[in-house]
Design an enzyme around this catalytic site. Sequence first.
Site, PDB file in Angstrom:
ATOM      1  CE  LYS A  36      -0.477   2.399   3.883  1.00 40.91           C
ATOM      2  NZ  LYS A  36      -1.399   1.714   5.195  1.00 40.91           N
ATOM      3  NE  ARG A 131      -5.546   0.048  11.504  1.00 41.29           N
ATOM      4  CZ  ARG A 131      -4.773  -0.570  10.600  1.00 41.29           C
ATOM      5  NH1 ARG A 131      -4.049   0.136  10.090  1.00 41.29           N
ATOM      6  NH2 ARG A 131      -4.865  -1.405   9.840  1.00 41.29           N
TER       7      ARG A 131
HETATM    8  C1  LIG Z   1      -3.489  -4.785   8.218  1.00 43.72           C
HETATM    9  C2  LIG Z   1      -2.115  -4.533   8.139  1.00 43.72           C
HETATM   10  N1  LIG Z   1      -1.454  -5.493   8.274  1.00 43.72           N
HETATM   11  C3  LIG Z   1       0.108  -5.083   7.975  1.00 43.72           C
HETATM   12  C4  LIG Z   1       0.547  -3.389   7.304  1.00 43.72           C
HETATM   13  C5  LIG Z   1       2.170  -3.184   6.949  1.00 43.72           C
HETATM   14  O1  LIG Z   1       2.071  -2.330   8.197  1.00 43.72           O
HETATM   15  P1  LIG Z   1       4.475  -2.819   8.185  1.00 43.72           P
HETATM   16  O2  LIG Z   1       3.906  -1.900   6.640  1.00 43.72           O
HETATM   17  O3  LIG Z   1       4.213  -1.739   9.619  1.00 43.72           O
HETATM   18  O4  LIG Z   1       4.786  -3.562   8.084  1.00 43.72           O
HETATM   19  C6  LIG Z   1      -0.562  -2.729   7.420  1.00 43.72           C
HETATM   20  C7  LIG Z   1       0.296  -1.390   6.928  1.00 43.72           C
HETATM   21  O5  LIG Z   1       0.133  -0.642   5.727  1.00 43.72           O
HETATM   22  C8  LIG Z   1      -1.746  -2.948   7.613  1.00 43.72           C
HETATM   23  O6  LIG Z   1      -2.544  -1.538   7.582  1.00 43.72           O
END
Ligand SMILES: Cc1ncc(COP(=O)(O)O)c(C=O)c1O
Length: 356
Positions: A36, A131
């Site tokens: 993302k 969240r």
């Molecule tokens: C539900 C969820 N899982 C995983 C991630 C990934 O997190 P990180 O970039 O800290 O590994 C995110 C963040 O975008 C998320 O919203």
Amino acid sequence: MRTPWIELNLAKIHDNAKILTERLLTRGIGVMGVTKVMLGEPHVARALISARIRMIGDSRIENINRMREDGIDAIFVLIRSPFRSQAAEVVAGTQISFNTEWSVIKELSHAAVSQKRIHQIVLMVEMGDLREGVPKSQIADLIGHVISLEGIKLLGLGTNLACFGGVKPDAENMQDLSLLTKAMESKFNIRLVMITGGNSANLEWLSKTDDVGRINNLRLGESIFLGLETLHRTPIEGLHLDAIVLVAEVIESKTKPSLPSGERGDNAFGQLCTFTDKGNMCRSIVGMGRQDVDVSGLIPMGNFDILGSSSDHIILDSTRTPLNVGDQVRFKLNYSSLLTAMTSPFVEKVFLNLRP
Ligand SMILES: Cc1ncc(COP(=O)(O)O)c(C=O)c1O
């Protein structure tokens, strides 16, 4: 090339993903690559897939559509709860989505039936971070409804920590998720095949625990792209910390005083700033500002400091390394800066080590 640009070194992203994937595999944990922050950039998705990541998670259906339309062959997971209004698009574009709301799951079921598909869902459990997540006490009730829905397969359970409340993934909350998994399996006589314990913030827990319990998946974004674990932002051994760099151009360089002169009020962002008198200094301005990136998360790669910024300018103290107009200066980025730079239409995206 047009400045500013963000340089994404695909070979380094691949290395980081490969190292993490291999390390986690030895613990029985699969990696979902989270794109993302990359806005679903297909080049980046390919770098993850070449590191043997099979599951790509993204919070935005638009990003997933973009990757799919570019021919990316992966299992796509929508990691933000689907909008009820987008149920049909989610079923058409992803194999799996993370869910917490019965009314949305019912809509996904209708869409799956009409598209003659089976849509898999992971139920997100609230484990303290506040969240998304179904309270533990309500999970059994929801599962009871979900397992009889047409077109929907309950794939597993998940949780997300260290995001809103900053709650650390630890032995206790991870064990809770494993126990909940086992309890639901025996209550409903089902097998939950994917237990996704969290994000890059779970790496510390993983390094400390001997027993991962039922957790068999982590969703990693920041650790792959920036090489950091995310509870303390410590570098992860063996990973590149400079896979992604932001480059901007010096548009003014002059010796000026360190203190503004004249009667002072708020600046352009409503802040009343304080300044220390350091006498005259070399001040350089780069042509990049808050409309391009979250300046507060930039880390200069050179012997200069950031004094402040406006929408279109970042002002540097370049006394120790005088800079000339036209010079390019480089910055590392934190997650927030990365997210904003990737999202800004003014920041060119440049891919290094692009495979032909
Ligand atoms: C539900 C969820 N899982 C995983 C991630 C990934 O997190 P990180 O970039 O800290 O590994 C995110 C963040 O975008 C998320 O919203």
